[in-house]
Scaffold this active site. Structure first.
Site, PDB file in Angstrom:
ATOM      1  N   ILE A 159       0.858  -1.195   0.000  1.00 60.34           N
ATOM      2  CA  ILE A 159       0.000   0.000   0.000  1.00 60.34           C
ATOM      3  C   ILE A 159       0.893   1.244   0.000  1.00 60.34           C
ATOM      4  O   ILE A 159       1.112   1.865   1.046  1.00 60.34           O
ATOM      5  CB  ILE A 159      -0.960   0.033   1.216  1.00 60.34           C
ATOM      6  CG1 ILE A 159      -1.695  -1.300   1.366  1.00 60.34           C
ATOM      7  CG2 ILE A 159      -1.961   1.174   1.075  1.00 60.34           C
ATOM      8  CD1 ILE A 159      -2.681  -1.366   2.545  1.00 60.34           C
ATOM      9  N   PRO A 160       1.470   1.600  -1.168  1.00 54.72           N
ATOM     10  CA  PRO A 160       2.218   2.859  -1.206  1.00 54.72           C
ATOM     11  C   PRO A 160       1.278   4.031  -0.925  1.00 54.72           C
ATOM     12  O   PRO A 160       0.129   4.014  -1.396  1.00 54.72           O
ATOM     13  CB  PRO A 160       2.770   2.909  -2.638  1.00 54.72           C
ATOM     14  CG  PRO A 160       2.014   1.894  -3.415  1.00 54.72           C
ATOM     15  CD  PRO A 160       1.447   0.909  -2.452  1.00 54.72           C
ATOM     16  N   HIS A 161       1.734   4.985  -0.132  1.00 53.28           N
ATOM     17  CA  HIS A 161       0.831   6.078   0.258  1.00 53.28           C
ATOM     18  C   HIS A 161       1.611   7.338   0.592  1.00 53.28           C
ATOM     19  O   HIS A 161       2.795   7.266   0.938  1.00 53.28           O
ATOM     20  CB  HIS A 161      -0.031   5.652   1.446  1.00 53.28           C
ATOM     21  CG  HIS A 161       0.735   5.145   2.616  1.00 53.28           C
ATOM     22  ND1 HIS A 161       1.197   3.851   2.687  1.00 53.28           N
ATOM     23  CD2 HIS A 161       1.136   5.740   3.763  1.00 53.28           C
ATOM     24  CE1 HIS A 161       1.838   3.679   3.829  1.00 53.28           C
ATOM     25  NE2 HIS A 161       1.830   4.814   4.505  1.00 53.28           N
ATOM     26  N   ALA A 162       0.935   8.454   0.503  1.00 54.00           N
ATOM     27  CA  ALA A 162       1.577   9.726   0.833  1.00 54.00           C
ATOM     28  C   ALA A 162       0.526  10.805   1.010  1.00 54.00           C
ATOM     29  O   ALA A 162      -0.567  10.719   0.450  1.00 54.00           O
ATOM     30  CB  ALA A 162       2.545  10.137  -0.270  1.00 54.00           C
ATOM     31  N   GLU A 211       3.057   6.156  12.103  1.00 55.56           N
ATOM     32  CA  GLU A 211       3.906   6.167  10.915  1.00 55.56           C
ATOM     33  C   GLU A 211       3.975   7.566  10.304  1.00 55.56           C
ATOM     34  O   GLU A 211       5.049   8.047   9.935  1.00 55.56           O
ATOM     35  CB  GLU A 211       3.359   5.179   9.888  1.00 55.56           C
ATOM     36  CG  GLU A 211       4.164   5.131   8.614  1.00 55.56           C
ATOM     37  CD  GLU A 211       3.292   4.777   7.436  1.00 55.56           C
ATOM     38  OE1 GLU A 211       3.413   3.652   6.955  1.00 55.56           O
ATOM     39  OE2 GLU A 211       2.490   5.639   6.998  1.00 55.56           O
TER      40      GLU A 211
END
Lengths: 153, 139
Positions: A67-70, B82
């Site tokens: 789950i790449p996220h930003a 995170e």
């Protein structure tokens, strides 16, 4: 605030087969497709934010999922995309396995709670093995979206 | 126990252990320590199944309903931590497990070579304080 993944994931941001095998290449391929389908305008800034994040953590959460996220102002609203990789992508997952199901989440800087809730919802959904298996077996973006809708509570 | 050339303890890997009773001060402590020590942060949320069973009996609610709420809270806390860690340039790894708190912590300390544990000082954490092979910060 209640968030539903299926409210934000659209069929034109669901890609059944991506080719890249390395994580940054896979994210780039996904971002390029999103730009081509007009899901995102500023692809360069979007990619920069996602890549920065990838350097500080493993977004491969195991069980074949990443789950790449930003949070980035390259997007104006919560944005979700899905890609499936038949060969698997090395996301440096905690269990060492390649990721076949890739969900990308991004939100503007100011929408932190929406972003956290979406990540939590998705992570919980993908912890269910039957959901993962159905997503792997699905044959179209519509079917992917139906599986998510059906399994969201 | 890891020490540097001047014989001072070094904490390369910090384990922040969370349950549904976590508070913001724990996140701040963990992020602050990692920033100061340039450590990696492992964040573990444990769904304590014994506690869920007890809660279900006390509150007269279905176990599944409580489990769902606790799991969702867990993921939110993990991603919240995170987000703060990444804002501070700290490498982070998120984990969610279910079962016994002390067993999960022991397994993680061994598997990941953890140097220090941060945990809320509660009854369930007593065994961790007694048995941990590394320093424990109880908040």
């Amino acid at each position: 605030m209640l968030i539903k993944i299926s409210d934000f994931l659209k069929t034109d941001a669901i890609f059944m087969d991506i080719k890249a095998r390395e994580k940054l290449d896979a994210i780039k391929e996904l971002v390029d497709k999103m730009v081509a389908n007009k899901c995102v305008e500023d692809g360069k800034e979007f990619m920069k934010a996602l890549a920065k994040r990838e350097n500080l953590e493993s977004t491969g959460i195991g069980d074949g999922i990443a789950i790449p996220h930003a949070r980035t102002n390259a997007v104006q609203n919560l944005v979700l995309a899905f890609a499936r990789s038949p060969d698997g992508v090395d996301f440096s997952a905690i269990d060492g396995k390649p990721s076949h199901l890739i969900f990308l989440i991004a939100s503007p800087e100011g929408k932190k709670s929406e972003y956290i809730m979406a990540l939590a919802k998705l992570s919980r959904l993908l912890r269910k093995e039957p959901v993962r298996e159905q997503l792997k077996a699905a044959s179209s973006p519509t079917e992917i979206l139906d599986i998510i809708k059906k399994n969201e509570e | 126990m890891k020490k540097d050339k001047e014989n001072i303890m070094v904490f390369e890997k910090v384990l922040l252990v969370m349950t549904d009773e976590v508070d913001q001060s724990m996140i701040n402590t963990a992020v602050g320590l990692c920033k100061k020590e340039k450590s990696k942060l492992y964040v573990l949320f444990v769904i304590d199944t014994h506690r869920i069973n007890r809660l279900a009996q006390t509150l007269r609610q279905k176990i599944d309903d409580i489990y769902r709420t606790v799991e969702e809270t867990g993921w939110q806390l993990l991603y919240l931590t995170e987000d703060e860690a990444v804002e501070n340039g700290i490498w982070t790894s998120l984990h969610l497990e279910e079962g016994s708190l002390s067993n999960a912590v022991s397994r993680y300390v061994e598997s990941y070579g953890i140097d220090i544990i941060i945990i809320k000082r509660k009854d369930e954490a007593k065994r961790i304080f007694i048995n941990a092979p590394v320093p424990v910060i109880g908040l």
